[in-house]
Design an enzyme around this catalytic site. Structure first.
Site, PDB file in Angstrom:
ATOM      1  N   ILE A 151       0.668  -0.917   0.031  1.00 29.39           N
ATOM      2  CA  ILE A 151      -0.022   0.121  -0.552  1.00 29.39           C
ATOM      3  C   ILE A 151       0.749   1.288  -0.416  1.00 29.39           C
ATOM      4  CG2 ILE A 151      -2.256   1.061   1.168  1.00 29.39           C
ATOM      5  CD1 ILE A 151      -3.169  -1.513   2.468  1.00 29.39           C
ATOM      6  N   THR A 229      -4.514   5.701   7.415  1.00 29.40           N
ATOM      7  CA  THR A 229      -6.241   4.578   6.556  1.00 29.40           C
ATOM      8  C   THR A 229      -5.763   3.273   7.175  1.00 29.40           C
ATOM      9  OG1 THR A 229      -4.683   4.925   4.926  1.00 29.40           O
ATOM     10  CG2 THR A 229      -6.779   6.022   4.849  1.00 29.40           C
ATOM     11  N   ARG A 231      -4.708   1.636  10.863  1.00 28.54           N
ATOM     12  CA  ARG A 231      -5.508   1.030  11.637  1.00 28.54           C
ATOM     13  C   ARG A 231      -5.631   2.326  13.155  1.00 28.54           C
ATOM     14  NH1 ARG A 231      -7.288  -2.524   9.619  1.00 28.54           N
ATOM     15  NH2 ARG A 231      -7.738  -4.734   9.720  1.00 28.54           N
ATOM     16  N   ASP A 255      -9.320   6.924   8.253  1.00 26.97           N
ATOM     17  CA  ASP A 255     -10.153   6.233   7.904  1.00 26.97           C
ATOM     18  C   ASP A 255     -10.663   4.970   8.704  1.00 26.97           C
ATOM     19  OD1 ASP A 255     -11.920   4.775   5.323  1.00 26.97           O
ATOM     20  OD2 ASP A 255     -10.742   2.913   5.942  1.00 26.97           O
ATOM     21  N   GLU A 260     -13.338   2.245  16.871  1.00 27.26           N
ATOM     22  CA  GLU A 260     -14.470   2.698  15.421  1.00 27.26           C
ATOM     23  C   GLU A 260     -15.721   1.370  15.756  1.00 27.26           C
ATOM     24  OE1 GLU A 260     -12.761   0.008  12.198  1.00 27.26           O
ATOM     25  OE2 GLU A 260     -11.348   1.773  12.611  1.00 27.26           O
ATOM     26  N   HIS A 301     -14.220   3.623   7.562  1.00 26.29           N
ATOM     27  CA  HIS A 301     -13.240   2.261   7.564  1.00 26.29           C
ATOM     28  C   HIS A 301     -13.801   1.793   5.834  1.00 26.29           C
ATOM     29  CE1 HIS A 301     -10.559  -0.558   9.510  1.00 26.29           C
ATOM     30  NE2 HIS A 301     -10.450  -1.185   8.489  1.00 26.29           N
ATOM     31  N   ALA A 303     -11.113   2.771   3.356  1.00 25.58           N
ATOM     32  CA  ALA A 303     -10.638   2.793   2.327  1.00 25.58           C
ATOM     33  C   ALA A 303     -10.905   1.524   1.374  1.00 25.58           C
ATOM     34  CB  ALA A 303      -9.305   2.953   2.938  1.00 25.58           C
TER      35      ALA A 303
END
Length: 334
Positions: A151, A229, A231, A255, A260, A301, A303
């Site tokens: 990524i 993006t 954790r 994100d 969350e 969340h 992404a």
């Protein structure tokens, strides 16, 4: 095999039934919890997503379980030591979102750099004034990429198209890639000190818990932008709010955020007050103070959540299960 799928969506079921037609399948829209364990005690294989928490108590109630495949790249929701002790193999769905998460990283960054979120809210109120919406160019800005796995490398490739100056930090520097895309590896303190924008692309583990905290935030440039993006628990939420309020950060694109899962299930929690505790309430309050801040662009969340990526997740999961059934496990967590 008897296989149970948790956190599954309706569109995924026909695909799984077709590709795994020789197996007995069970589907659950909710995460795996102690409450629904009685329905899957005969399962040798379970497929989960990130909100199913696998620990030794869960495993102790599943004596027939031999294989666990998570439809995610990360596996911090799984107690790997507990799985190893009882001989359960664990696979992930690697690389499905390499470009998807990288693209979302820039979606967050561009929203902040050009105040798109603020302009959109004004438009809803039929306010088309431009005062207070002046943005900044990405060209020439220093982008600090923390973590240069697949990524992170996609992020760097996109950044080159914006003519940004990139620096990076990673425990295992890819020098050939750095030479190709003309960036340098530096220490984390040096990256934080020099970067106009810092973006996080490291996995969650004990070593990375609160990697960005009050101490590391102080190292950052005044007015820097932070993107996460990866954790939520990689960033200390208390310190983050302080940095936003004090102007240390001019923008935050996230994100993911600590707790969350509480935001996602907040309505359900309120209907079952016995499940609430001081820690949960405090985390919810803190999260809401952050995500409602005008300097923040928050997405829940998503992404990874592109048409192509979610199909890749299912395809990899099917491949994982078929390979395990043939005695050739793939994508195992080592």
């Amino acid at each position: 095999m008897n296989i149970a799928f948790f956190e599954i969506q309706d569109w995924e079921i026909p695909i799984l039934k077709k590709e795994l037609k020789t197996h007995n399948l069970k589907f659950f829209s909710k995460p795996l919890t102690p409450e629904n364990i009685p329905d899957i005690k005969d399962c040798q294989c379970i497929s989960i997503f990130i909100y199913s928490k696998i620990n030794k108590d869960i495993l102790s109630k599943l004596p027939k379980l031999k294989y666990l495949t998570t439809r995610s790249m990360g596996f911090d929701h799984i107690d790997l030591n507990a799985c190893k002790k009882v001989g359960i193999k664990v696979s992930t769905a690697p690389h499905y979102g390499d470009n998807s998460v990288a693209e979302h990283t820039f979606a967050l960054l561009l929203s902040l750099s050009r105040n798109i979120h603020k302009a959109y809210l004004r438009n809803l109120n039929e306010n088309h004034q431009i005062e207070g919406l002046k943005g900044f160019d990405l060209k020439g800005k220093i982008l600090g990429v923390v973590g240069t796995g697949r990524i992170g490398r996609n992020v760097i490739q996109i950044a080159s198209g914006f003519q940004m100056d990139v620096i990076a930090n990673d425990h295992h520097p890819d020098k050939a890639f750095a030479n190709k895309f003309n960036f340098k590896y530096v220490s984390l303190p040096a990256l934080l000190k020099k970067s106009d924008i810092v973006t996080l692309h490291v996995p969650y583990c004990a070593e990375n818990h609160h990697l960005i905290n009050s101490k590391t935030l102080k190292m950052m440039k005044p007015g820097a932008v932070l993107i996460n993006t990866s954790r939520g628990a990689i960033v200390d939420t208390d310190s983050l709010l302080y940095a936003l309020n004090k102007g240390k950060l001019s923008g935050l694109g996230i994100d993911v955020i600590e707790g969350e899962e509480f935001i996602k299930e907040e309505k359900e929690l309120l209907h079952h007050p016995k499940t609430l505790n001081i820690k949960t309430i405090s985390q919810l309050a803190l999260d809401h103070r952050i995500i409602k801040n005008e300097k923040v662009v928050f997405t829940p969340h998503i992404a990874f959540y592109s048409e192509e990526a979610v199909r890749r997740i299912i395809d990899i999961t099917i491949e994982n299960i078929i390979s395990f059934s043939k005695g050739k496990s793939i994508n195992l967590v080592k």
